[in-house]
Every structure is written in structure tokens, then in C-alpha cells.
Scaffold this motif. Structure first.
Motif, PDB file in Angstrom:
ATOM      1  N   LEU A   1       0.809  -1.226   0.000  1.00 49.79           N
ATOM      2  CA  LEU A   1       0.000   0.000   0.000  1.00 49.79           C
ATOM      3  C   LEU A   1       0.846   1.282   0.000  1.00 49.79           C
ATOM      4  N   PRO A   2       1.786   1.465   0.954  1.00 49.30           N
ATOM      5  CA  PRO A   2       2.579   2.710   0.912  1.00 49.30           C
ATOM      6  C   PRO A   2       3.425   2.836  -0.352  1.00 49.30           C
ATOM      7  N   LEU A   3       4.023   1.706  -0.780  1.00 52.71           N
ATOM      8  CA  LEU A   3       4.833   1.771  -2.001  1.00 52.71           C
ATOM      9  C   LEU A   3       3.964   2.113  -3.208  1.00 52.71           C
ATOM     10  N   GLY A   4       2.792   1.499  -3.270  1.00 54.41           N
ATOM     11  CA  GLY A   4       1.899   1.724  -4.411  1.00 54.41           C
ATOM     12  C   GLY A   4       1.386   3.155  -4.455  1.00 54.41           C
ATOM     13  N   PHE A   5       0.881   3.652  -3.309  1.00 55.52           N
ATOM     14  CA  PHE A   5       0.381   5.033  -3.274  1.00 55.52           C
ATOM     15  C   PHE A   5       1.503   6.017  -3.591  1.00 55.52           C
ATOM     16  N   GLY A   6       2.659   5.784  -2.970  1.00 53.93           N
ATOM     17  CA  GLY A   6       3.795   6.681  -3.175  1.00 53.93           C
ATOM     18  C   GLY A   6       4.182   6.756  -4.641  1.00 53.93           C
ATOM     19  N   THR A   7       4.282   5.589  -5.278  1.00 56.34           N
ATOM     20  CA  THR A   7       4.678   5.567  -6.691  1.00 56.34           C
ATOM     21  C   THR A   7       3.637   6.286  -7.547  1.00 56.34           C
ATOM     22  N   ALA A   8       2.348   5.997  -7.280  1.00 58.64           N
ATOM     23  CA  ALA A   8       1.295   6.624  -8.080  1.00 58.64           C
ATOM     24  C   ALA A   8       1.297   8.144  -7.882  1.00 58.64           C
ATOM     25  N   LEU A   9       1.487   8.588  -6.642  1.00 54.47           N
ATOM     26  CA  LEU A   9       1.536  10.031  -6.367  1.00 54.47           C
ATOM     27  C   LEU A   9       2.689  10.678  -7.106  1.00 54.47           C
ATOM     28  N   TRP A  10       3.851  10.036  -7.048  1.00 47.99           N
ATOM     29  CA  TRP A  10       5.019  10.610  -7.724  1.00 47.99           C
ATOM     30  C   TRP A  10       4.770  10.689  -9.223  1.00 47.99           C
ATOM     31  N   LEU A  11       4.251   9.578  -9.800  1.00 47.18           N
ATOM     32  CA  LEU A  11       4.024   9.544 -11.248  1.00 47.18           C
ATOM     33  C   LEU A  11       3.016  10.606 -11.663  1.00 47.18           C
ATOM     34  N   SER A  12       1.971  10.790 -10.844  1.00 43.04           N
ATOM     35  CA  SER A  12       0.902  11.693 -11.263  1.00 43.04           C
ATOM     36  C   SER A  12       1.205  13.154 -10.936  1.00 43.04           C
TER      37      SER A  12
ATOM     38  N   GLY B   1      -8.649  -0.564  -6.311  1.00 44.44           N
ATOM     39  CA  GLY B   1      -7.332  -1.179  -6.494  1.00 44.44           C
ATOM     40  C   GLY B   1      -6.948  -2.054  -5.318  1.00 44.44           C
ATOM     41  N   THR B   2      -7.217  -1.570  -4.103  1.00 45.11           N
ATOM     42  CA  THR B   2      -6.847  -2.342  -2.920  1.00 45.11           C
ATOM     43  C   THR B   2      -7.668  -3.624  -2.824  1.00 45.11           C
ATOM     44  N   THR B   3      -8.975  -3.537  -3.063  1.00 44.24           N
ATOM     45  CA  THR B   3      -9.779  -4.761  -2.961  1.00 44.24           C
ATOM     46  C   THR B   3      -9.419  -5.734  -4.082  1.00 44.24           C
ATOM     47  N   LEU B   4      -9.167  -5.219  -5.290  1.00 42.96           N
ATOM     48  CA  LEU B   4      -8.727  -6.108  -6.374  1.00 42.96           C
ATOM     49  C   LEU B   4      -7.421  -6.782  -5.984  1.00 42.96           C
ATOM     50  N   GLY B   5      -6.507  -5.991  -5.417  1.00 38.65           N
ATOM     51  CA  GLY B   5      -5.206  -6.521  -4.996  1.00 38.65           C
ATOM     52  C   GLY B   5      -5.368  -7.579  -3.923  1.00 38.65           C
ATOM     53  N   ILE B   6      -6.217  -7.305  -2.934  1.00 35.67           N
ATOM     54  CA  ILE B   6      -6.444  -8.276  -1.856  1.00 35.67           C
ATOM     55  C   ILE B   6      -7.049  -9.557  -2.429  1.00 35.67           C
TER      56      ILE B   6
ATOM     57  N   LEU C   1       1.346  -4.830  -6.677  1.00 32.66           N
ATOM     58  CA  LEU C   1       1.755  -3.423  -6.831  1.00 32.66           C
ATOM     59  C   LEU C   1       1.244  -2.790  -8.126  1.00 32.66           C
ATOM     60  N   PRO C   2       1.395  -3.462  -9.289  1.00 31.68           N
ATOM     61  CA  PRO C   2       0.910  -2.826 -10.523  1.00 31.68           C
ATOM     62  C   PRO C   2      -0.572  -2.485 -10.464  1.00 31.68           C
ATOM     63  N   ILE C   3      -1.387  -3.363  -9.840  1.00 32.70           N
ATOM     64  CA  ILE C   3      -2.830  -3.091  -9.761  1.00 32.70           C
ATOM     65  C   ILE C   3      -3.074  -1.846  -8.920  1.00 32.70           C
ATOM     66  N   ILE C   4      -2.409  -1.779  -7.761  1.00 31.54           N
ATOM     67  CA  ILE C   4      -2.628  -0.643  -6.866  1.00 31.54           C
ATOM     68  C   ILE C   4      -2.140   0.649  -7.507  1.00 31.54           C
ATOM     69  N   ILE C   5      -0.971   0.600  -8.140  1.00 31.40           N
ATOM     70  CA  ILE C   5      -0.423   1.815  -8.770  1.00 31.40           C
ATOM     71  C   ILE C   5      -1.333   2.287  -9.895  1.00 31.40           C
ATOM     72  N   ARG C   6      -1.733   1.362 -10.767  1.00 32.17           N
ATOM     73  CA  ARG C   6      -2.545   1.744 -11.924  1.00 32.17           C
ATOM     74  C   ARG C   6      -3.887   2.348 -11.510  1.00 32.17           C
ATOM     75  N   THR C   7      -4.583   1.697 -10.560  1.00 32.81           N
ATOM     76  CA  THR C   7      -5.904   2.203 -10.181  1.00 32.81           C
ATOM     77  C   THR C   7      -5.788   3.535  -9.428  1.00 32.81           C
ATOM     78  N   THR C   8      -4.757   3.679  -8.571  1.00 27.13           N
ATOM     79  CA  THR C   8      -4.572   4.952  -7.878  1.00 27.13           C
ATOM     80  C   THR C   8      -4.269   6.054  -8.888  1.00 27.13           C
ATOM     81  N   LEU C   9      -3.447   5.707  -9.880  1.00 26.05           N
ATOM     82  CA  LEU C   9      -3.062   6.663 -10.920  1.00 26.05           C
ATOM     83  C   LEU C   9      -4.286   7.127 -11.706  1.00 26.05           C
ATOM     84  N   ILE C  10      -5.153   6.169 -12.067  1.00 22.69           N
ATOM     85  CA  ILE C  10      -6.366   6.526 -12.809  1.00 22.69           C
ATOM     86  C   ILE C  10      -7.224   7.462 -11.942  1.00 22.69           C
TER      87      ILE C  10
END
Lengths: 256, 283
Positions: free
Chosen positions: B83-94, B199-204, B151-160
Motif C-alpha cells: 500500500l505505501p509503495l503503491g500510493f507513493g509511486t502513483a503520487l510521484w508519477l501523477s 485497487g486495494t480490494t482487487l489486490g487483496i 503493486l501494478p494493480i494498486i499503482i494503476r488504479t490509484t493513478l487513474i
């Protein structure tokens, strides 16, 4: 003698390789309304966005020259505190853009961000909403979403939100062009009332409006595909006896 | 008929309508068939002793208590990293990377990662987490492997979610001298949260369903796990083992699968209502 509120010297703006405005100089007088008019695509809005460094958010934009606020602050200095600059130089956009929050939160959020004391916030909110003539209309429903307001009310909320920060300069980028004539008239009246209080720069396509509310005016034009100023001075002189033939043709409706 | 052409179009519309209905019916009946089958074969085996009891005789008797605990611990160690890695990456990318070459490269890598089969993640996890990082066959190794996978699921959905926030929100906030952190916290997060929850529920769901990536990394010990460095069997691995390797384990596999589905339903519901509550509070 008081220095200009904003002094622009030899300003050039590039978007990637394209030169938008070249070697532009203009003094904005304090506590006056300055109108910037001219056809589309001659760099009026680009100039406006350099005055509060919003141009920093456009990745391919590069700005050269010198902009001085109140004869002391170097606006283009990379090390300047941008948040404080943008508090001093407020901006209202063409399309009303209230945050998707309540009416109250729209004003409260920027005030809290700039460290205004909690007990001072309600007073500032009421006085600025009164100033834009919105208090009577919204005081009973401050907790309602800002998006439930009409377009004209949203735009006046955006003006109140900027005024609440007590800026020294406020920039308007075609603030009425997305509004119907009645709403547009109200917004125009409130802008006109800001004279003597703070420095106003307004970009507008509406020549009649510029003539009605401004003290000084600058006419932008495109020469050799680059934006420049072709006429500049007191509004009366600019509109009634323009020296530049393109400006004269533009005012008579023959060009632009 | 004089209105032949009109009649013809109407026939087309009806055919499409019918075809769509049949397709939807097949999909829904498939879902009901699975659920019905699980309820029919699994309900009789469900009991309090089954849920908290130890695994006996390779799962033929006793319960699945240790398996449930291991599953929970694997999921926890997965989310703590993902979760922190995914949110962080998506925030940075966006919000911060501004479409640089580095961000395009990272995004391409993330999309590539999303298409890697889970068994490959398992092999990687075994080599990297178990051996190179010396974590052994442990719940942590399994959780980290799953974290890489989701991670890819969480990053992609957060990014969208973040990119769905209109740009005039960012410009408006900047023009009022509001900091990036406050803009994200008060203005962008409310817009992005629904995407983050999906993203989180899909990931879980994907993590809970995983067997291939876990057999090599967290192992299949059926004892009560002594901690995150112990080996532990996840519910999906247990179901797989009962169904394939344990003669007479089918009924117990159905009971375990029924529990897995219930767990997913509960997680889905909790995530959605937590997000709703947060959204109400922040607006």
C-alpha cells in the motif's frame, strides 16, 4: 514617487521552441485597474500566468526577463517563496473553478493554509462574501456544495476566495467570458469596486468592458508571429486616439 | 410490407438485445452455479471447530485455524509493503514526475510487471526473498512476493483516480498559494479514493486467490505459525492441496473455499464503507 505595483521589463515567454511573447515591457500602476486587450493567441494569458509564476506548472514554458513586485520583490527569482507570492498576487480564472467542497471550506482552506487564526476566519469569510455580494445569497447554506451555486455565483465565490487572502494584486483572466450577460454584469461591477483598494489586472476580449472599468489599457497584437504591445496608456487615450493603425482598426471592428 | 426497412432495423435491435441478455444470463448463472455448489458441498462441514481447530490428517479431519491465521499474516505483510509503495509511486508519477523519461520508463515497467504470470513471481520470490535476503520460507517472504504481484494493480488504479482529478483543481489551488501536500490531502485524495479502494480490494482478492506464488515462498506448513519468520500455509494453497493431493479432501476443500468467498465479501464491504466514511468526513 511610489514604484509600479508590477514592473515588467524585457519579458519573453517560450513554449518549447515557440516564442509566444518577445521583449515586452509594461508598468502596472498600483491601486488602478489595468486592462489587457487584444485578439486570441497573442500571449495575454501567458503574460498573466508569469506574474504569479503559475507558468511554473507548464513544463515546457520558459520565461526570461525581469518582473518586480512593489519595486522590491524579484518575481522570477527561482528561490522566491511561491506560496507567499501567490498569496500577494491572487488570480481568478476564465472558468469558475471552486473546489468540490462546501462554500465555507472553499474560503476556509486557503485561509488555514496561510496560517490565518481560526477565530478570525468567520469574520474574513463574511466580509469578503459581502464584498462580492454573495453573503445574502449563501449565508444560510454555507455548508452546501459550492457546485450547487450558479455559474455567476461560483465566479463571485472564486473572487471572494482570492480576496480573503488580502492580496496586493489580483489577476483576472477573462473572468466574465463563461457567464451570461446578467452574471457578467454583476462580476464586472464587483471588479470595478476593487479600484483604490488593490491593484487589478484584467485580461478581456470585451472591449466595451475594458473601456468601462479600466484606468489604463494595453493592447496586445501579433507581429511576425510573436505577441507584443502596440498601444499602452490611460484607457481614454488608448481607445479614443490610438496611434497604432492596427489598434485603431481593432477598436473600429475592422480587424482582430 | 411497405415499412420493410424500418421493420428490419427493429429486428436487428431485438436480436442484439436478446444476444446481450443470453450472454449476461450465462455469466450470472456461472456465478450462481459456483456459489450454489460451494454452499451445497461446503456448508455441512462448516462449524466453529472447523474454523479454529488444528489441521489433522493432512486436512481430512480437524479444522483450518492455523491456515486462517497464516493467511491473515501473509495478507498483512503484503499490504504493509504494497500500500505505501503503491500510493507513493502513483503520487510521484501523477503529481511530481511531470512526464519525464524516468516516469515513462517506470510506467512501462509497471505495466510489464502486471502481465507476469504469478508462478514467475513465486520463483523470483524464492530466489530473492528466501535466499538472497535470507528470509527463508516464511510468511514475510510470501507477503513480499504477493506485494510485488499486486503493486501494478494498486499503482494503476490509484493513478487513474488521481488523473481523473481535473487540472483546474491543481491550478486553482496553486494560484491560491496552497502547498502540494495540502492540495493532495484535501483536494486530490477525495477524488482518488474510490480508485484506491477498487485497487486495494482487487489486490487483496488477487493475493487471497494466489497459490503458485506462495508454494515456493511461504510454504505449506499446517502448524500454528510462531511469527512472521515462520512458514505458513495460505487458504488457497490449502484448498489446492485438499483437492489435488488428499484423497477424500473434496468436501473440506469446498468448506474452505466457502470461507474464502465469505472473507472476500467481508473485506470488500469493509473497504467500501471505510472509504465512504472517510469521504463524508473530508467533505
Amino acid at each position: 514617487m511610489t514604484p509600479p505595483a508590477l514592473s515588467i521589463e524585457n519579458l519573453s515567454i517560450h513554449y518549447a521552441d515557440h516564442l509566444v511573447v518577445s521583449d515586452l515591457s509594461l508598468d502596472i500602476e498600483p491601486k488602478k485597474i489595468t486592462a489587457i486587450v487584444g485578439p486570441s493567441g497573442c500571449g495575454k494569458s501567458s503574460l498573466l500566468s508569469t506574474l504569479n509564476r503559475l507558468s511554473d506548472l507548464i513544463p515546457e514554458a520558459r520565461v526570461h526577463g525581469k518582473i518586480t513586485l512593489n519595486g522590491e520583490t524579484d518575481v522570477l527569482d527561482p528561490a522566491i517563496d511561491l506560496l507567499e507570492l501567490r498569496r500577494k498576487v491572487g488570480m481568478v480564472f476564465q472558468k469558475p473553478n471552486p473546489f468540490p467542497l462546501s462554500i465555507k471550506r472553499n474560503i476556509e482552506l486557503p485561509l488555514k493554509e496561510h496560517g490565518v487564526a481560526k477565530d478570525e476566519i468567520p469574520d474574513r469569510m463574511e466580509s469578503t462574501l459581502r464584498q462580492v455580494g454573495l453573503w445574502e445569497e449563501v449565508s444560510e447554506r454555507l455548508d452546501k456544495a459550492a457546485q450547487t451555486l450558479s455559474g455567476g455565483q461560483q465566479q463571485r465565490l472564486c473572487i471572494a476566495r482570492a480576496l480573503a487572502l488580502r492580496p496586493e494584486v489580483i489577476l483576472f483572466d477573462e473572468p466574465c467570458s463563461a457567464l451570461d450577460p446578467v452574471a457578467s454584469g454583476k462580476v464586472e461591477d464587483h471588479i470595478a469596486e476593487l479600484r483604490e483598494q488593490l491593484t487589478v489586472v484584467i485580461v478581456t476580449h470585451n472591449l466595451a468592458q475594458a473601456r468601462r472599468i479600466s484606468d489604463t489599457a494595453a493592447v496586445f497584437w501579433v507581429r511576425d508571429r510573436v505577441g507584443c504591445i502596440i498601444e499602452n496608456g490611460p484607457t481614454k487615450d488608448v481607445f479614443e486616439s490610438p496611434t497604432d493603425p492596427d489598434a485603431a482598426a481593432y477598436f473600429s471592428g475592422a480587424r482582430g | 410490407m411497405s415499412t420493410g426497412k424500418i421493420h428490419h432495423t427493429r429486428w436487428n435491435d431485438r436480436a442484439l438485445h436478446l444476444a446481450g441478455f443470453i450472454a449476461a444470463f450465462i455469466v450470472v448463472s456461472g456465478f450462481f452455479a459456483i456459489t450454489f455448489d460451494l454452499i451445497k458441498n461446503g456448508t455441512s462441514g462448516l462449524s466453529w471447530e472447523f474454523i479454529i481447530g488444528e489441521v489433522n490428517d493432512s486436512g481430512r479431519s480437524g479444522g483450518i485455524g492455523p491456515v486462517l491465521v497464516s493467511t491473515g499474516m501473509i495478507l498483512l505483510s503484503c499490504l504493509v509493503f504494497a500500500l505505501p509503495l503503491g500510493f507513493g509511486t502513483a503520487l510521484w508519477l501523477s503529481e511530481f514526475s511531470a512526464k519525464t523519461r524516468a516516469s515513462k520508463f517506470i510506467l512501462a515497467g509497471i505495466d510489464l510487471l502486471a502481465s507476469v504470470p504469478s508462478v514467475v513471481f513465486g520463483l523470483f520470490g524464492m530466489v530473492f526473498f528466501c535466499h538472497v535476503m535470507k528470509l527463508g520460507f516464511s510468511i514475510t517472504s510470501g507477503g513480499l512476493t504477493l506485494a510485488c504481484m499486486i503493486l501494478p494493480i494498486i499503482i494503476r488504479t490509484t493513478l487513474i483516480g488521481l488523473q481523473g482529478a481535473p487540472n483546474n483543481l491543481r491550478l486553482g489551488a496553486a494560484a491560491l498559494g496552497i502547498s502540494r501536500v495540502s492540495t493532495i490531502r484535501h483536494l486530490l485524495m477525495p477524488v482518488a479514493v474510490p480508485g484506491v479502494v477498487v485497487g486495494t480490494t482487487l489486490g487483496i482478492s488477487r493475493a487471497l486467490a494466489e497459490t503458485a506464488a506462495l508454494i515456493f515462498t511461504s510454504g505449506y506448513a499446517t502448524r500454528w505459525p510462531s511469527g512472521f519468520s515462520d512458514s505458513g500455509r495460505s487458504l488457497s494453497v490449502h484448498i489446492f492441496d485438499l483437492a489435488m493431493n488428499v484423497p477424500g479432501g473434496a468436501a473440506r476443500a469446498a468448506s474452505s473455499a466457502l470461507l474464502l468467498m465469505l472473507a472476500l465479501l467481508v473485506i470488500n464491504f469493509t473497504a467500501t464503507s471505510l472509504a465512504d466514511r472517510w469521504l463524508k468526513k473530508s467533505s
